[in-house]
Scaffold this motif. Sequence first.
Motif, PDB file in Angstrom:
ATOM      1  N   ASP A   1      18.153 -21.767 -10.519  1.00 52.38           N
ATOM      2  CA  ASP A   1      17.049 -21.418 -11.420  1.00 52.38           C
ATOM      3  C   ASP A   1      15.957 -20.601 -10.723  1.00 52.38           C
ATOM      4  OD1 ASP A   1      15.869 -23.310  -9.798  1.00 52.38           O
ATOM      5  OD2 ASP A   1      15.609 -24.815 -11.358  1.00 52.38           O
ATOM      6  N   THR A   2      16.262 -20.076  -9.549  1.00 55.40           N
ATOM      7  CA  THR A   2      15.271 -19.314  -8.784  1.00 55.40           C
ATOM      8  C   THR A   2      15.913 -18.069  -8.194  1.00 55.40           C
ATOM      9  OG1 THR A   2      14.222 -21.413  -8.177  1.00 55.40           O
ATOM     10  CG2 THR A   2      13.526 -19.471  -6.972  1.00 55.40           C
TER      11      THR A   2
ATOM     12  N   ARG B   1       9.341 -12.800  -7.300  1.00 53.26           N
ATOM     13  CA  ARG B   1      10.037 -14.083  -7.364  1.00 53.26           C
ATOM     14  C   ARG B   1      10.010 -14.599  -8.804  1.00 53.26           C
ATOM     15  NH1 ARG B   1       7.367 -18.124  -4.328  1.00 53.26           N
ATOM     16  NH2 ARG B   1       5.460 -16.975  -4.693  1.00 53.26           N
ATOM     17  N   ILE B   2      11.140 -15.088  -9.263  1.00 50.62           N
ATOM     18  CA  ILE B   2      11.294 -15.470 -10.669  1.00 50.62           C
ATOM     19  C   ILE B   2      11.837 -16.890 -10.768  1.00 50.62           C
ATOM     20  CG2 ILE B   2      12.464 -14.951 -12.850  1.00 50.62           C
ATOM     21  CD1 ILE B   2      12.604 -12.011 -11.843  1.00 50.62           C
ATOM     22  N   ARG B   3      11.234 -17.660 -11.655  1.00 44.84           N
ATOM     23  CA  ARG B   3      11.716 -19.019 -11.970  1.00 44.84           C
ATOM     24  C   ARG B   3      12.199 -19.002 -13.408  1.00 44.84           C
ATOM     25  NH1 ARG B   3      13.129 -23.583 -13.484  1.00 44.84           N
ATOM     26  NH2 ARG B   3      12.453 -25.554 -12.543  1.00 44.84           N
ATOM     27  N   LEU B   4      13.457 -19.393 -13.638  1.00 46.87           N
ATOM     28  CA  LEU B   4      13.996 -19.419 -14.993  1.00 46.87           C
ATOM     29  C   LEU B   4      13.296 -20.506 -15.804  1.00 46.87           C
ATOM     30  CD1 LEU B   4      17.811 -18.977 -14.278  1.00 46.87           C
ATOM     31  CD2 LEU B   4      16.117 -17.225 -14.817  1.00 46.87           C
ATOM     32  N   GLY B   5      12.713 -20.127 -16.922  1.00 45.71           N
ATOM     33  CA  GLY B   5      11.939 -21.057 -17.737  1.00 45.71           C
ATOM     34  C   GLY B   5      12.800 -21.901 -18.661  1.00 45.71           C
TER      35      GLY B   5
ATOM     36  N   ARG C   1       2.398 -22.179 -10.514  1.00 48.20           N
ATOM     37  CA  ARG C   1       1.432 -22.457  -9.452  1.00 48.20           C
ATOM     38  C   ARG C   1       1.904 -21.956  -8.087  1.00 48.20           C
ATOM     39  NH1 ARG C   1       3.069 -27.107  -6.791  1.00 48.20           N
ATOM     40  NH2 ARG C   1       4.707 -28.320  -7.819  1.00 48.20           N
ATOM     41  N   ARG C   2       3.184 -21.609  -7.978  1.00 47.08           N
ATOM     42  CA  ARG C   2       3.707 -21.070  -6.724  1.00 47.08           C
ATOM     43  C   ARG C   2       3.765 -19.547  -6.737  1.00 47.08           C
ATOM     44  NH1 ARG C   2       9.085 -24.453  -5.551  1.00 47.08           N
ATOM     45  NH2 ARG C   2       9.091 -23.092  -3.715  1.00 47.08           N
TER      46      ARG C   2
END
Length: 245
Positions: free
Chosen positions: A37-38, A45-49, A96-97
């Motif tokens: 998921d990252t 940088r991407i986080r899958l929601g 937050r990251r």
Amino acid sequence: MWTKIRFPLLFFPLLLALPHLAQAADITGVPKIREADTLQIGSTRIRLGGIDAPSVDQLCINTQGERWTCGVAARDELIKHTDGKSWTCHPRQVDRRGRQVARCEVDGEDIQKWLVENGWALAYTRLSKDYEADEKAAREAKAGMWQGAFIAPWDWRVRNKKTPILGATKPPENAHAILLASASGPVAPSPDCTIKGNVNSAGECIYHQPTSRWYAQIKMRISKGTRWFCSVEEAEAAGCRETRR
């Protein structure tokens, strides 16, 4: 001669709000997939929601009651499925990251949906209900992690002996000992897992057996590119090579 234009007072709040209404531009490119998921596209940088996937050092239990690195499996299945293709990610917010939380697709396919329905991630229903039905389908099909036993990724990060265990397989008596351990960190997840892996200055993954000259000097630390392996086959399957010394 300039003509003064008078705007109604109600118009000004709308003008002030416009920058906040502007949606972030799509992010496109072939990503480096760090975890299921990252990922990273370029310097972003991407986080899958809407989902949560196991970290690469998370351990699960397979249908034979054996430990397996489900976090690595989830990441590698995603890499295999997307096959080096370009992604399109639609940012929604920044976490937050400092990562862009986004919905991503490849050739029009919703990647989060694919991960959840194949059992490589869970729907993060605390924030979104988008993939709840896909998780139910994966659970019923015993897909991915659901075929064995595991701890929900958000619980695993704050795990203790009372953390609930999910999955289709009845966990063995030593389930908590396996599931509470980590594939990285100072302590091996099992007495049988004595092979150390690390990343050298050239970015290669190297594994060291106990007889290796450098074995004692490899310090195992979380988030330092080190991890434990239980066999040479497991280390090589993860793309590591044996040290030449």
